[in-house]
Design a protein around this motif. Structure first.
Motif, PDB file in Angstrom:
ATOM      1  N   SER A  17       2.140   0.516   9.911  1.00 18.77           N
ATOM      2  CA  SER A  17       1.611   1.501  11.101  1.00 18.77           C
ATOM      3  C   SER A  17       0.105   1.990  10.442  1.00 18.77           C
ATOM      4  O   SER A  17      -0.180   2.147   9.138  1.00 18.77           O
ATOM      5  CB  SER A  17       2.555   2.745  10.996  1.00 18.77           C
ATOM      6  OG  SER A  17       1.959   4.037  11.821  1.00 18.77           O
ATOM      7  N   CYS A  18      -0.810   2.036  11.170  1.00 18.23           N
ATOM      8  CA  CYS A  18      -1.969   2.332  10.960  1.00 18.23           C
ATOM      9  C   CYS A  18      -2.774   3.349  11.829  1.00 18.23           C
ATOM     10  O   CYS A  18      -2.395   3.729  12.917  1.00 18.23           O
ATOM     11  CB  CYS A  18      -2.869   1.330  11.164  1.00 18.23           C
ATOM     12  SG  CYS A  18      -2.828  -0.298  10.032  1.00 18.23           S
ATOM     13  N   GLN A  19      -3.401   4.394  11.232  1.00 22.03           N
ATOM     14  CA  GLN A  19      -4.462   5.307  12.039  1.00 22.03           C
ATOM     15  C   GLN A  19      -5.815   5.317  11.600  1.00 22.03           C
ATOM     16  O   GLN A  19      -6.128   4.826  10.754  1.00 22.03           O
ATOM     17  CB  GLN A  19      -3.854   6.885  11.540  1.00 22.03           C
ATOM     18  CG  GLN A  19      -2.330   6.989  12.169  1.00 22.03           C
ATOM     19  CD  GLN A  19      -2.210   8.551  11.749  1.00 22.03           C
ATOM     20  OE1 GLN A  19      -2.896   9.484  12.126  1.00 22.03           O
ATOM     21  NE2 GLN A  19      -0.835   8.776  11.265  1.00 22.03           N
ATOM     22  N   LEU A  20      -6.633   5.551  12.723  1.00 20.53           N
ATOM     23  CA  LEU A  20      -8.043   5.625  12.316  1.00 20.53           C
ATOM     24  C   LEU A  20      -8.484   7.205  12.323  1.00 20.53           C
ATOM     25  O   LEU A  20      -8.381   7.971  13.124  1.00 20.53           O
ATOM     26  CB  LEU A  20      -8.724   5.031  13.638  1.00 20.53           C
ATOM     27  CG  LEU A  20     -10.244   4.778  13.546  1.00 20.53           C
ATOM     28  CD1 LEU A  20     -10.883   4.163  12.246  1.00 20.53           C
ATOM     29  CD2 LEU A  20     -10.795   4.623  14.828  1.00 20.53           C
ATOM     30  N   VAL A  21      -9.370   7.467  11.128  1.00 17.96           N
ATOM     31  CA  VAL A  21      -9.695   8.633  10.842  1.00 17.96           C
ATOM     32  C   VAL A  21     -11.267   8.459  10.661  1.00 17.96           C
ATOM     33  O   VAL A  21     -11.608   7.917   9.468  1.00 17.96           O
ATOM     34  CB  VAL A  21      -9.211   9.491   9.571  1.00 17.96           C
ATOM     35  CG1 VAL A  21      -9.621  10.679   9.338  1.00 17.96           C
ATOM     36  CG2 VAL A  21      -7.750   9.533   9.815  1.00 17.96           C
ATOM     37  N   GLY A  22     -12.135   8.684  11.400  1.00 20.75           N
ATOM     38  CA  GLY A  22     -13.538   8.552  11.507  1.00 20.75           C
ATOM     39  C   GLY A  22     -13.683   6.975  11.558  1.00 20.75           C
ATOM     40  O   GLY A  22     -13.356   6.633  12.575  1.00 20.75           O
ATOM     41  N   ILE A  23     -14.128   6.428  10.485  1.00 20.11           N
ATOM     42  CA  ILE A  23     -14.259   5.048  10.356  1.00 20.11           C
ATOM     43  C   ILE A  23     -13.492   4.272   9.453  1.00 20.11           C
ATOM     44  O   ILE A  23     -13.442   3.024   9.028  1.00 20.11           O
ATOM     45  CB  ILE A  23     -15.849   4.472  10.273  1.00 20.11           C
ATOM     46  CG1 ILE A  23     -16.350   4.830   8.749  1.00 20.11           C
ATOM     47  CG2 ILE A  23     -16.863   5.139  11.237  1.00 20.11           C
ATOM     48  CD1 ILE A  23     -17.476   4.116   8.322  1.00 20.11           C
ATOM     49  N   ASP A  24     -12.142   5.002   8.961  1.00 22.47           N
ATOM     50  CA  ASP A  24     -11.544   4.601   8.043  1.00 22.47           C
ATOM     51  C   ASP A  24     -10.080   4.159   8.552  1.00 22.47           C
ATOM     52  O   ASP A  24      -9.634   5.232   9.368  1.00 22.47           O
ATOM     53  CB  ASP A  24     -11.454   5.562   6.723  1.00 22.47           C
ATOM     54  CG  ASP A  24     -12.715   5.596   6.023  1.00 22.47           C
ATOM     55  OD1 ASP A  24     -13.394   4.698   5.680  1.00 22.47           O
ATOM     56  OD2 ASP A  24     -13.011   6.847   5.521  1.00 22.47           O
ATOM     57  N   PHE A  25      -9.473   3.032   8.308  1.00 26.98           N
ATOM     58  CA  PHE A  25      -8.175   2.765   8.694  1.00 26.98           C
ATOM     59  C   PHE A  25      -7.328   3.146   7.521  1.00 26.98           C
ATOM     60  O   PHE A  25      -7.525   2.945   6.375  1.00 26.98           O
ATOM     61  CB  PHE A  25      -8.003   1.396   8.969  1.00 26.98           C
ATOM     62  CG  PHE A  25      -9.090   0.898   9.905  1.00 26.98           C
ATOM     63  CD1 PHE A  25      -8.452   1.039  11.463  1.00 26.98           C
ATOM     64  CD2 PHE A  25     -10.151   0.268   9.790  1.00 26.98           C
ATOM     65  CE1 PHE A  25      -9.068   0.559  12.361  1.00 26.98           C
ATOM     66  CE2 PHE A  25     -10.962  -0.177  11.088  1.00 26.98           C
ATOM     67  CZ  PHE A  25     -10.332  -0.012  12.252  1.00 26.98           C
ATOM     68  N   PHE A  26      -6.154   4.090   7.799  1.00 29.92           N
ATOM     69  CA  PHE A  26      -5.129   4.436   6.857  1.00 29.92           C
ATOM     70  C   PHE A  26      -3.747   3.815   7.549  1.00 29.92           C
ATOM     71  O   PHE A  26      -3.398   3.928   8.437  1.00 29.92           O
ATOM     72  CB  PHE A  26      -4.925   5.895   6.564  1.00 29.92           C
ATOM     73  CG  PHE A  26      -6.178   6.619   6.129  1.00 29.92           C
ATOM     74  CD1 PHE A  26      -6.025   7.126   4.830  1.00 29.92           C
ATOM     75  CD2 PHE A  26      -7.116   7.133   6.901  1.00 29.92           C
ATOM     76  CE1 PHE A  26      -7.088   7.726   4.363  1.00 29.92           C
ATOM     77  CE2 PHE A  26      -8.165   7.842   6.232  1.00 29.92           C
ATOM     78  CZ  PHE A  26      -8.201   8.017   4.941  1.00 29.92           C
ATOM     79  N   CYS A  27      -3.254   2.826   6.706  1.00 27.15           N
ATOM     80  CA  CYS A  27      -2.074   2.039   6.759  1.00 27.15           C
ATOM     81  C   CYS A  27      -0.855   2.298   5.815  1.00 27.15           C
ATOM     82  O   CYS A  27      -1.200   2.540   4.910  1.00 27.15           O
ATOM     83  CB  CYS A  27      -2.407   0.610   7.297  1.00 27.15           C
ATOM     84  SG  CYS A  27      -3.706   0.198   8.291  1.00 27.15           S
ATOM     85  N   GLN A  28       0.223   2.225   6.330  1.00 25.78           N
ATOM     86  CA  GLN A  28       1.463   2.460   5.665  1.00 25.78           C
ATOM     87  C   GLN A  28       2.339   1.359   5.808  1.00 25.78           C
ATOM     88  O   GLN A  28       2.581   1.014   7.066  1.00 25.78           O
ATOM     89  CB  GLN A  28       2.159   3.680   5.599  1.00 25.78           C
ATOM     90  CG  GLN A  28       1.263   4.754   5.155  1.00 25.78           C
ATOM     91  CD  GLN A  28       1.896   6.220   5.307  1.00 25.78           C
ATOM     92  OE1 GLN A  28       2.349   6.668   6.414  1.00 25.78           O
ATOM     93  NE2 GLN A  28       2.088   6.913   4.144  1.00 25.78           N
ATOM     94  N   TYR A  29       3.297   0.707   5.149  1.00 21.23           N
ATOM     95  CA  TYR A  29       4.061  -0.304   5.209  1.00 21.23           C
ATOM     96  C   TYR A  29       5.252  -0.222   4.587  1.00 21.23           C
ATOM     97  O   TYR A  29       5.354   0.656   3.709  1.00 21.23           O
ATOM     98  CB  TYR A  29       3.509  -1.565   4.505  1.00 21.23           C
ATOM     99  CG  TYR A  29       3.220  -1.747   3.177  1.00 21.23           C
ATOM    100  CD1 TYR A  29       4.129  -2.339   2.324  1.00 21.23           C
ATOM    101  CD2 TYR A  29       1.901  -1.223   2.479  1.00 21.23           C
ATOM    102  CE1 TYR A  29       3.757  -2.294   1.168  1.00 21.23           C
ATOM    103  CE2 TYR A  29       1.603  -1.362   1.312  1.00 21.23           C
ATOM    104  CZ  TYR A  29       2.706  -1.694   0.595  1.00 21.23           C
ATOM    105  OH  TYR A  29       2.491  -1.844  -0.862  1.00 21.23           O
ATOM    106  N   LEU A  30       6.463  -1.138   5.222  1.00 18.19           N
ATOM    107  CA  LEU A  30       7.689  -1.007   4.502  1.00 18.19           C
ATOM    108  C   LEU A  30       7.881  -2.458   4.152  1.00 18.19           C
ATOM    109  O   LEU A  30       7.713  -3.362   4.844  1.00 18.19           O
ATOM    110  CB  LEU A  30       8.914  -0.423   5.293  1.00 18.19           C
ATOM    111  CG  LEU A  30       8.887   0.705   5.290  1.00 18.19           C
ATOM    112  CD1 LEU A  30      10.149   1.239   6.390  1.00 18.19           C
ATOM    113  CD2 LEU A  30       9.407   1.651   4.001  1.00 18.19           C
ATOM    114  N   GLY A  31       8.329  -2.836   2.771  1.00 20.58           N
ATOM    115  CA  GLY A  31       8.710  -4.027   2.611  1.00 20.58           C
ATOM    116  C   GLY A  31       7.381  -5.150   2.376  1.00 20.58           C
ATOM    117  O   GLY A  31       6.816  -5.264   3.277  1.00 20.58           O
TER     118      GLY A  31
END
Length: 404
Positions: free
Chosen positions: A168-182
């Motif tokens: 799952s990813c979110q865009l904050v400004g011009i930065d991508f923040f992503c989190q994952y499982l496995g």
């Protein structure tokens, strides 16, 4: 005649050159007809006809244009002379950003950039430049929605093909923040997106119970002041005072005090929440409003006070707080204020100011001799009128803690 002259116009080739003071460069010119230098104090020049070389030396700080006409082409140079290599580096960075299609303005040592990033090449270039703190870039740049969605789609496809259970990813400004499982042993894919594409990726942690705490500080000026007294300059000191003492702070505690100023904590509501869930805090009360007619009387209630609501989401090692504030009045008081919404990143145990609310007071004092003040002209001379202005401020700070 006009059409003929247009057809014979030489193509113009534009170039930029950055030099540090004392540095020289050579430009090879064949079939030279003439050349001109705009600022001869900035550039010293010498043309070696036998070698078809134009030698330029940076003599002083500044800018100069250089126009070269040959039999086939016209060259228009913009030449910048700086005092240090660091400044030269900034100008080179500014030139690269500008060529990518973003708008650039340089003032002193700061580069101001605005616009939208539309492609991967510009995104990678700009992210690399932002990582260099010495360039001092002030950024008001966003990502074009199509580029952002295409980038996330590709990332999702790559991670799903690699066998990740969840991404799952979110865009904050011009930065991508992503989190994952496995990870399925695919650490190389994670490193690729972190290092090559500047994506902030972290494993998805289990939902943590958090405590959201508001600190409402009242600042009062004891003496009469003007509106621009600078009370808002003490925010940093208040933040430090809260962070140092937040474990033991109680309502009514004085935070800062000197001869003309005092500030103390008037409320510190706390709320236990789960990351990713919505929350709402209300400070105030329902006020009765009586509506009376000739034949009936009705009473309605309206909330008067402050409402603070939002959502706290985990973004790797940070938290994104998306919030909305509203200050309302009952209709029987003069208590009103701003309404707005925003979002910011915050770390655990960090304190940030989120809202400031100014309260202005005005008093008028008149002193006079009772019967003489009524006399024309003389009365005005024998009376004293004084208007005093007072100011107080409510400041709102917030802290996110682990709910133990």
């Amino acid at each position: 005649m006009l059409s003929a002259s247009l057809c014979e116009a030489k193509p113009v080739i534009n170039e930029e050159i950055f030099l540090s003071k004392g540095e020289q460069t050579e430009i090879s010119i064949k079939n030279l007809e003439n050349y001109s230098i705009g600022n001869k104090e900035v550039l010293k020049h010498k043309y070696l006809k036998s070698k078809d070389l134009l030698i330029l030396k940076a003599a002083s700080l500044g800018f100069s244009d250089l126009i070269i006409n040959t039999k086939d082409n016209k060259y228009a140079y913009k030449i910048y002379v700086t005092s240090k290599r660091s400044q030269l580096k900034k100008m080179e960075a500014a030139g690269a950003i500008e060529k990518s299609g973003l708008e650039v303005n340089t003032f002193s040592d700061v580069i101001y950039v605005s616009g939208e990033i539309k492609d991967l090449r510009t995104y990678l270039l700009y992210q690399k430049i932002l990582k260099d703190d010495s360039l001092q870039v002030v950024s008001e740049v966003g990502l074009k929605s199509k580029f952002a969605s295409d980038f996330i789609d590709k990332l999702y496809n790559d991670f799903r093909k690699a066998g990740f259970e969840f991404i799952s990813c979110q865009l904050v400004g011009i930065d991508f923040f992503c989190q994952y499982l496995g990870d399925s042993g695919q650490q190389s894919l994670i490193k690729k997106y972190q290092q090559q594409f500047f994506v902030k990726i972290s494993p998805l942690e289990s939902t943590m119970s958090l405590k959201l705490k508001l600190y409402i500080v009242y600042i009062k000026q004891n003496d009469s002041i003007q509106r621009d007294s600078g009370l808002n300059q003490i925010s940093a000191s208040l933040k430090d005072a809260i962070e140092l003492n937040k474990r033991s702070l109680r309502t009514g505690d004085i935070l800062l005090q000197d001869e003309g100023l005092e500030s103390y904590l008037i409320a510190s509501p706390a709320l236990s929440i789960l990351g990713g869930e919505n929350f709402e805090v209300s400070i105030g009360e329902e006020q009765p409003i009586i509506n009376q007619t000739a034949t009936s009387q009705t009473t309605t209630f309206k909330f008067s006070g402050i409402k603070f609501k939002g959502k706290l989401e985990s973004l790797g090692n940070h938290y994104k707080l998306k919030y909305q504030t509203e200050i309302t009045e009952s209709g029987q008081s003069n208590f009103s204020g701003p309404r707005g919404k925003s979002a910011f990143l915050i770390d655990l145990d960090q304190t940030k100011e989120i809202l400031e609310f100014e309260l202005d007071q005005k008093s008028f004092t008149k002193q006079s001799v009772p019967w003489l003040s009524a006399l024309p002209y003389l009365g005005e001379l024998l009376q004293k009128n004084e208007t005093q202005f007072g100011q107080s401020i409510l400041k709102f700070f917030i802290t996110v803690e682990e709910d133990k």
